[in-house]
Design an enzyme around this catalytic site. Structure first.
Site, PDB file in Angstrom:
ATOM      1  N   SER A  95       0.833  -1.212   0.000  1.00 40.85           N
ATOM      2  CA  SER A  95       0.000   0.000   0.000  1.00 40.85           C
ATOM      3  C   SER A  95       0.860   1.251   0.000  1.00 40.85           C
ATOM      4  CB  SER A  95      -0.929   0.023   1.223  1.00 40.85           C
ATOM      5  OG  SER A  95      -0.172   0.083   2.412  1.00 40.85           O
ATOM      6  N   LEU A  97       3.135   4.414  -0.365  1.00 40.62           N
ATOM      7  CA  LEU A  97       4.411   4.672  -1.013  1.00 40.62           C
ATOM      8  C   LEU A  97       5.120   3.382  -1.391  1.00 40.62           C
ATOM      9  CD1 LEU A  97       6.620   6.598  -1.930  1.00 40.62           C
ATOM     10  CD2 LEU A  97       7.470   6.660   0.428  1.00 40.62           C
ATOM     11  N   SER A 226      10.881  10.507   7.724  1.00 37.48           N
ATOM     12  CA  SER A 226       9.826  11.518   7.601  1.00 37.48           C
ATOM     13  C   SER A 226      10.426  12.873   7.941  1.00 37.48           C
ATOM     14  CB  SER A 226       8.668  11.204   8.554  1.00 37.48           C
ATOM     15  OG  SER A 226       7.787  12.305   8.668  1.00 37.48           O
ATOM     16  N   TYR A 239       5.218   8.769  16.914  1.00 41.03           N
ATOM     17  CA  TYR A 239       5.658   8.711  15.522  1.00 41.03           C
ATOM     18  C   TYR A 239       6.942   9.510  15.317  1.00 41.03           C
ATOM     19  CZ  TYR A 239       5.525   9.145  10.428  1.00 41.03           C
ATOM     20  OH  TYR A 239       5.852   9.101   9.097  1.00 41.03           O
ATOM     21  N   LYS A 243      10.818   8.231  14.244  1.00 38.71           N
ATOM     22  CA  LYS A 243      11.525   8.737  13.067  1.00 38.71           C
ATOM     23  C   LYS A 243      12.829   9.443  13.458  1.00 38.71           C
ATOM     24  CE  LYS A 243       8.665   7.162  10.071  1.00 38.71           C
ATOM     25  NZ  LYS A 243       9.076   6.049   9.179  1.00 38.71           N
ATOM     26  N   THR A 274      -1.697   9.259   1.136  1.00 36.81           N
ATOM     27  CA  THR A 274      -1.885   7.821   1.297  1.00 36.81           C
ATOM     28  C   THR A 274      -2.884   7.581   2.439  1.00 36.81           C
ATOM     29  OG1 THR A 274      -0.098   7.572   2.912  1.00 36.81           O
ATOM     30  CG2 THR A 274       0.501   7.450   0.577  1.00 36.81           C
TER      31      THR A 274
END
Length: 357
Positions: A95, A97, A226, A239, A243, A274
């Site tokens: 799914s 990218l 990211s 998150y 990263k 996305t």
């Protein structure tokens, strides 16, 4: 008096009414000043045209254009040759990218190893790729299903890949999960799940495949990080932390393995259109299920995937794929941290007010 022009080459001027002969030196001076300005402009234009139309200048200009075009062509050929026939492992390939990366690397002639948790989705992607018609020789993708949060399955998957091909040329650590929530309400299990998926999983897979790369003195490891690996924004703590950790780990890996001829690329995209926000988890571990406005307005994943291909082909060490404002925020965080912190605090206050209203 009437309008006069005693010197034909000078511009027209009107003699001031009632001034008599006493003001003629002023008017004449204005004529000469304007005439000199026009003469200088004409001479400047002539010199520029002489320089551009010089018999030696045009060949030089065309030669430079030709050399630049040849350089770009050779760069493109080298990039294509680097990917073609290479064993490329892509995680999170079913799914977003990852799926688009699978398409562009397949079209470039890579020997794909598609990884994900859903074997049926991997098979569907394989059939979709086979139905396309690339202009280069292609290979049937190899699929491996495993969970990045399960260390034993990661080791088994790495062993399976190496048994099938004997080596891996390019590893693209793309799989990940997003998060939305306040720090005070977030359970530790949620922090661990995000870290396992976004950090510990890719690190474990990288470590499992790295010795074979070092032995061959050849390999390329790509981490899809990211823009939030560069700075944090409110309500993305787990998150952003994962990263940041990803950025630090692969920066260290790049330095430690350079003498082993291992390439390391960290790619930091901004928002991509996305399902990442739809599949994000919240403070209690439930699915977020909302398409954020920033995600809706994000970059096209197909465009980002092509940029990933170019970054890999050019062996870039770090690439930021974000719009102007997110990119500027990196420098703002570094150069004017106080202002950056105030902006983030204001953003947090606005978002909190919106959620409680």
């Amino acid at each position: 008096m009437d309008s006069i022009n005693p010197v034909p080459c000078l511009p027209q001027a009107t003699w001031p009414s009632g001034s008599g002969d006493r003001d003629w030196p002023v008017v004449l001076g204005q004529w000469f000043k304007e005439s000199q300005k026009d003469t200088r402009r004409t001479l400047m234009r002539g010199r520029i045209m002489d320089w551009v139309t010089c018999p030696f200048m045009l060949p030089v200009m065309f030669s430079c254009m030709g050399i630049f075009g040849l350089f770009k062509l050779l760069q493109w050929i080298r990039m294509k040759a680097y990917v073609r026939n290479s064993v490329v492992v892509i995680t999170g390939a079913t799914s977003g990218l990852g799926r688009e990366c699978a398409k562009v690397f397949y079209a470039a002639g890579a020997k794909l190893v598609l990884c994900g948790r859903n074997i049926r989705a991997l098979d569907d992607l394989t059939k979709e790729l086979a139905s396309s018609a690339p202009q280069v020789q292609t290979y049937k993708p190899y699929t491996v299903a495993f969970d990045l949060t399960d260390p034993p399955s990661i080791s088994a998957a790495a062993a399976k890949i190496l048994q099938s091909f004997g080596y891996v040329d390019i590893l693209i650590n793309n799989a990940g999960i997003s998060y939305r929530g306040t720090i005070v309400d977030t359970k530790m299990e949620v922090d661990r799940k995000v870290m396992d998926t976004n950090y510990f999983g890719p690190v474990a897979l990288t470590k499992a495949l790295l010795p074979s790369m070092i032995k061959r003195k050849k390999g390329h490891i790509v981490a899809i990080s990211s823009i939030q690996g560069k700075y944090s924004i409110p309500f993305r703590s787990a998150y952003a932390a994962s990263k940041h950790a990803t950025q630090a780990f692969f920066d260290c890996l790049r330095a430690e393995t350079e003498h082993d001829k291992i390439e390391v690329t960290v790619i930091s995209p901004g928002y991509i259109h996305t399902n990442l926000s739809l599949n994000a988890i919240t403070a209690d571990g439930s699915k977020y299920g909302v398409m954020d406005k920033t995600t809706t307005q994000g970059q096209c994943p197909a465009v980002v995937a092509r940029n990933v291909l170019v970054a890999v082909g050019k062996r870039k060490k770090e690439v930021i794929l974000a719009d102007l404002m997110p990119s500027w925020a990196i420098y703002l965080r570094t150069l004017v941290p106080g202002l950056f912190f105030r902006i983030m605090a204001s953003r947090a206050k606005k978002e909190q007010k919106f959620k409680t209203s």
